[in-house]
Design a protein around this motif. Structure first.
Motif, PDB file in Angstrom:
ATOM      1  N   CYS A   1     -19.938 -15.650  30.765  1.00 37.11           N
ATOM      2  CA  CYS A   1     -19.919 -17.110  30.759  1.00 37.11           C
ATOM      3  C   CYS A   1     -21.044 -17.702  31.604  1.00 37.11           C
ATOM      4  O   CYS A   1     -21.634 -18.718  31.227  1.00 37.11           O
ATOM      5  CB  CYS A   1     -18.550 -17.616  31.225  1.00 37.11           C
ATOM      6  SG  CYS A   1     -17.220 -17.193  30.059  1.00 37.11           S
ATOM      7  N   ILE A   2     -21.357 -17.079  32.720  1.00 44.96           N
ATOM      8  CA  ILE A   2     -22.478 -17.548  33.541  1.00 44.96           C
ATOM      9  C   ILE A   2     -23.786 -17.375  32.780  1.00 44.96           C
ATOM     10  O   ILE A   2     -24.663 -18.239  32.832  1.00 44.96           O
ATOM     11  CB  ILE A   2     -22.506 -16.836  34.911  1.00 44.96           C
ATOM     12  CG1 ILE A   2     -21.362 -17.374  35.776  1.00 44.96           C
ATOM     13  CG2 ILE A   2     -23.852 -17.035  35.603  1.00 44.96           C
ATOM     14  CD1 ILE A   2     -21.178 -16.672  37.094  1.00 44.96           C
ATOM     15  N   ASP A   3     -23.903 -16.272  32.034  1.00 45.31           N
ATOM     16  CA  ASP A   3     -25.102 -16.066  31.222  1.00 45.31           C
ATOM     17  C   ASP A   3     -25.253 -17.153  30.149  1.00 45.31           C
ATOM     18  O   ASP A   3     -26.369 -17.446  29.721  1.00 45.31           O
ATOM     19  CB  ASP A   3     -25.074 -14.691  30.549  1.00 45.31           C
ATOM     20  CG  ASP A   3     -25.331 -13.555  31.524  1.00 45.31           C
ATOM     21  OD1 ASP A   3     -25.818 -13.817  32.649  1.00 45.31           O
ATOM     22  OD2 ASP A   3     -25.022 -12.397  31.171  1.00 45.31           O
ATOM     23  N   GLU A   4     -24.136 -17.739  29.743  1.00 46.92           N
ATOM     24  CA  GLU A   4     -24.152 -18.792  28.726  1.00 46.92           C
ATOM     25  C   GLU A   4     -24.587 -20.148  29.298  1.00 46.92           C
ATOM     26  O   GLU A   4     -24.946 -21.036  28.542  1.00 46.92           O
ATOM     27  CB  GLU A   4     -22.759 -18.940  28.101  1.00 46.92           C
ATOM     28  CG  GLU A   4     -22.256 -17.700  27.400  1.00 46.92           C
ATOM     29  CD  GLU A   4     -22.676 -17.654  25.947  1.00 46.92           C
ATOM     30  OE1 GLU A   4     -22.458 -18.649  25.252  1.00 46.92           O
ATOM     31  OE2 GLU A   4     -23.225 -16.623  25.535  1.00 46.92           O
ATOM     32  N   LEU A   5     -24.497 -20.308  30.623  1.00 47.80           N
ATOM     33  CA  LEU A   5     -24.889 -21.583  31.233  1.00 47.80           C
ATOM     34  C   LEU A   5     -26.389 -21.800  31.097  1.00 47.80           C
ATOM     35  O   LEU A   5     -27.172 -20.853  31.171  1.00 47.80           O
ATOM     36  CB  LEU A   5     -24.531 -21.608  32.719  1.00 47.80           C
ATOM     37  CG  LEU A   5     -23.070 -21.720  33.102  1.00 47.80           C
ATOM     38  CD1 LEU A   5     -22.933 -21.643  34.623  1.00 47.80           C
ATOM     39  CD2 LEU A   5     -22.459 -23.004  32.574  1.00 47.80           C
ATOM     40  N   ASN A   6     -26.767 -23.063  30.951  1.00 45.63           N
ATOM     41  CA  ASN A   6     -28.186 -23.408  30.846  1.00 45.63           C
ATOM     42  C   ASN A   6     -28.494 -24.590  31.745  1.00 45.63           C
ATOM     43  O   ASN A   6     -27.597 -25.312  32.175  1.00 45.63           O
ATOM     44  CB  ASN A   6     -28.548 -23.776  29.399  1.00 45.63           C
ATOM     45  CG  ASN A   6     -28.485 -22.586  28.481  1.00 45.63           C
ATOM     46  OD1 ASN A   6     -29.022 -21.538  28.784  1.00 45.63           O
ATOM     47  ND2 ASN A   6     -27.805 -22.739  27.356  1.00 45.63           N
ATOM     48  N   GLY A   7     -29.759 -24.783  32.001  1.00 41.51           N
ATOM     49  CA  GLY A   7     -30.238 -25.981  32.664  1.00 41.51           C
ATOM     50  C   GLY A   7     -29.718 -26.190  34.068  1.00 41.51           C
ATOM     51  O   GLY A   7     -29.532 -25.245  34.843  1.00 41.51           O
ATOM     52  N   ARG A   8     -29.477 -27.466  34.373  1.00 47.24           N
ATOM     53  CA  ARG A   8     -29.081 -27.872  35.715  1.00 47.24           C
ATOM     54  C   ARG A   8     -27.781 -27.206  36.179  1.00 47.24           C
ATOM     55  O   ARG A   8     -27.708 -26.751  37.320  1.00 47.24           O
ATOM     56  CB  ARG A   8     -28.982 -29.384  35.785  1.00 47.24           C
ATOM     57  CG  ARG A   8     -28.798 -29.874  37.202  1.00 47.24           C
ATOM     58  CD  ARG A   8     -28.912 -31.365  37.275  1.00 47.24           C
ATOM     59  NE  ARG A   8     -30.316 -31.707  37.379  1.00 47.24           N
ATOM     60  CZ  ARG A   8     -30.809 -32.917  37.213  1.00 47.24           C
ATOM     61  NH1 ARG A   8     -30.030 -33.917  36.915  1.00 47.24           N
ATOM     62  NH2 ARG A   8     -32.102 -33.146  37.345  1.00 47.24           N
TER      63      ARG A   8
ATOM     64  N   SER B   1     -26.178 -21.214  40.684  1.00 46.19           N
ATOM     65  CA  SER B   1     -26.954 -20.179  41.373  1.00 46.19           C
ATOM     66  C   SER B   1     -27.242 -20.568  42.824  1.00 46.19           C
ATOM     67  O   SER B   1     -27.071 -19.748  43.741  1.00 46.19           O
ATOM     68  CB  SER B   1     -28.260 -19.924  40.625  1.00 46.19           C
ATOM     69  OG  SER B   1     -29.036 -18.966  41.306  1.00 46.19           O
ATOM     70  N   LEU B   2     -27.666 -21.799  43.028  1.00 49.43           N
ATOM     71  CA  LEU B   2     -27.968 -22.243  44.388  1.00 49.43           C
ATOM     72  C   LEU B   2     -26.718 -22.230  45.263  1.00 49.43           C
ATOM     73  O   LEU B   2     -26.774 -21.853  46.437  1.00 49.43           O
ATOM     74  CB  LEU B   2     -28.583 -23.647  44.371  1.00 49.43           C
ATOM     75  CG  LEU B   2     -29.987 -23.755  43.781  1.00 49.43           C
ATOM     76  CD1 LEU B   2     -30.388 -25.217  43.608  1.00 49.43           C
ATOM     77  CD2 LEU B   2     -30.999 -23.012  44.646  1.00 49.43           C
ATOM     78  N   ARG B   3     -25.593 -22.633  44.688  1.00 47.72           N
ATOM     79  CA  ARG B   3     -24.352 -22.722  45.472  1.00 47.72           C
ATOM     80  C   ARG B   3     -23.748 -21.343  45.747  1.00 47.72           C
ATOM     81  O   ARG B   3     -23.397 -21.013  46.870  1.00 47.72           O
ATOM     82  CB  ARG B   3     -23.334 -23.624  44.741  1.00 47.72           C
ATOM     83  CG  ARG B   3     -21.996 -23.713  45.423  1.00 47.72           C
ATOM     84  CD  ARG B   3     -22.124 -24.478  46.750  1.00 47.72           C
ATOM     85  NE  ARG B   3     -20.879 -24.471  47.472  1.00 47.72           N
ATOM     86  CZ  ARG B   3     -20.629 -23.702  48.530  1.00 47.72           C
ATOM     87  NH1 ARG B   3     -21.552 -22.884  48.980  1.00 47.72           N
ATOM     88  NH2 ARG B   3     -19.477 -23.759  49.135  1.00 47.72           N
ATOM     89  N   TYR B   4     -23.593 -20.524  44.710  1.00 47.48           N
ATOM     90  CA  TYR B   4     -22.818 -19.295  44.845  1.00 47.48           C
ATOM     91  C   TYR B   4     -23.652 -18.037  45.056  1.00 47.48           C
ATOM     92  O   TYR B   4     -23.139 -17.060  45.589  1.00 47.48           O
ATOM     93  CB  TYR B   4     -21.885 -19.130  43.639  1.00 47.48           C
ATOM     94  CG  TYR B   4     -20.871 -20.246  43.580  1.00 47.48           C
ATOM     95  CD1 TYR B   4     -19.868 -20.343  44.534  1.00 47.48           C
ATOM     96  CD2 TYR B   4     -20.946 -21.218  42.604  1.00 47.48           C
ATOM     97  CE1 TYR B   4     -18.951 -21.379  44.509  1.00 47.48           C
ATOM     98  CE2 TYR B   4     -20.028 -22.260  42.564  1.00 47.48           C
ATOM     99  CZ  TYR B   4     -19.038 -22.336  43.521  1.00 47.48           C
ATOM    100  OH  TYR B   4     -18.137 -23.363  43.492  1.00 47.48           O
ATOM    101  N   VAL B   5     -24.897 -18.047  44.654  1.00 43.19           N
ATOM    102  CA  VAL B   5     -25.755 -16.885  44.904  1.00 43.19           C
ATOM    103  C   VAL B   5     -26.487 -17.058  46.228  1.00 43.19           C
ATOM    104  O   VAL B   5     -26.496 -16.165  47.070  1.00 43.19           O
ATOM    105  CB  VAL B   5     -26.750 -16.651  43.745  1.00 43.19           C
ATOM    106  CG1 VAL B   5     -27.700 -15.505  44.075  1.00 43.19           C
ATOM    107  CG2 VAL B   5     -26.007 -16.380  42.440  1.00 43.19           C
ATOM    108  N   GLU B   6     -27.070 -18.245  46.414  1.00 41.68           N
ATOM    109  CA  GLU B   6     -27.834 -18.493  47.630  1.00 41.68           C
ATOM    110  C   GLU B   6     -26.994 -19.094  48.750  1.00 41.68           C
ATOM    111  O   GLU B   6     -27.446 -19.171  49.886  1.00 41.68           O
ATOM    112  CB  GLU B   6     -29.035 -19.390  47.311  1.00 41.68           C
ATOM    113  CG  GLU B   6     -30.018 -18.713  46.371  1.00 41.68           C
ATOM    114  CD  GLU B   6     -31.256 -19.538  46.112  1.00 41.68           C
ATOM    115  OE1 GLU B   6     -31.585 -20.403  46.956  1.00 41.68           O
ATOM    116  OE2 GLU B   6     -31.891 -19.316  45.076  1.00 41.68           O
ATOM    117  N   GLY B   7     -25.796 -19.561  48.432  1.00 38.81           N
ATOM    118  CA  GLY B   7     -24.889 -20.077  49.449  1.00 38.81           C
ATOM    119  C   GLY B   7     -25.266 -21.433  50.022  1.00 38.81           C
ATOM    120  O   GLY B   7     -24.877 -21.763  51.138  1.00 38.81           O
ATOM    121  N   GLN B   8     -26.011 -22.210  49.270  1.00 42.21           N
ATOM    122  CA  GLN B   8     -26.431 -23.520  49.765  1.00 42.21           C
ATOM    123  C   GLN B   8     -25.282 -24.536  49.685  1.00 42.21           C
ATOM    124  O   GLN B   8     -24.418 -24.440  48.829  1.00 42.21           O
ATOM    125  CB  GLN B   8     -27.616 -24.045  48.958  1.00 42.21           C
ATOM    126  CG  GLN B   8     -28.896 -23.267  49.176  1.00 42.21           C
ATOM    127  CD  GLN B   8     -30.072 -23.951  48.506  1.00 42.21           C
ATOM    128  OE1 GLN B   8     -30.058 -25.144  48.244  1.00 42.21           O
ATOM    129  NE2 GLN B   8     -31.108 -23.166  48.227  1.00 42.21           N
TER     130      GLN B   8
END
Length: 176
Positions: free
Chosen positions: A114-121, A127-134
């Protein structure tokens, strides 16, 4: 010594089970180096005991059961630490983990899809929130949005992911 067909069978079963066993051990042991050692010791015990394995029963619960003993042994050996681990708790936890582990694996695979299906903003913000922890504020600043807008996009994206995960699991024949 295992015969070649037993070695192949063990390798296939352990390859499938190892990520779940690692997550189980990680959920009980904080030190990631200890987790690595416990999982490695578990694999050696499983290999030595493989001739005793009843192939009419699922491999994963058997592997988790043996990992439990490795975890308990680790806790016993590190008893000088302040962490006290109740054996009865670990027993009950192990039983429940073995029951839900297949479902967790299905859900994790569905989430990745499902994450692979996400596009754009939405994908960028996830990614910024959950991968990078921002934080929402940091993301807002980076993307020239308001923090409230970032939180709204995250909320909507999480709901989209929930629906997608349910759909993927239903397509695989499971229940969400």
């Amino acid at each position: 010594m295992l015969e070649e067909d037993q070695q192949v069978r063990f390798t296939k079963l352990w390859t499938d089970a190892q990520p779940t066993v690692s997550r189980y051990v990680s959920s009980l042991v904080r030190d990631q180096w200890a987790v690595r050692d416990i999982v490695q010791n578990t694999s050696l015990v499983l290999l030595k005991k493989f001739p005793e394995y009843d192939e009419s029963r699922p491999f994963l619960p058997w592997a988790i059961g043996l990992a439990k003993f490795e975890v308990l042994s680790h806790h016993r050996d590190t008893a000088r630490n302040r962490l006290i681990c109740d054996t009865e708790f670990v027993e009950l936890y192990t039983q429940k983990w073995a029951e839900i582990a297949p479902q967790l694996g299905d859900e994790a695979a569905a989430l990745r899809h499902c994450i692979d299906e996400l596009n754009g903003r939405p994908r960028t913000i996830v990614s910024l929130r959950y991968v990078e922890g921002q934080t929402s504020n940091a993301i807002a600043s980076e993307l020239d949005l308001s923090a409230a807008n970032v939180r709204t996009i995250l909320k909507r994206t999480r709901e989209t992911l929930r629906r997608c995960i349910r759909k993927q699991i239903e397509l695989q024949g499971g229940t969400a």
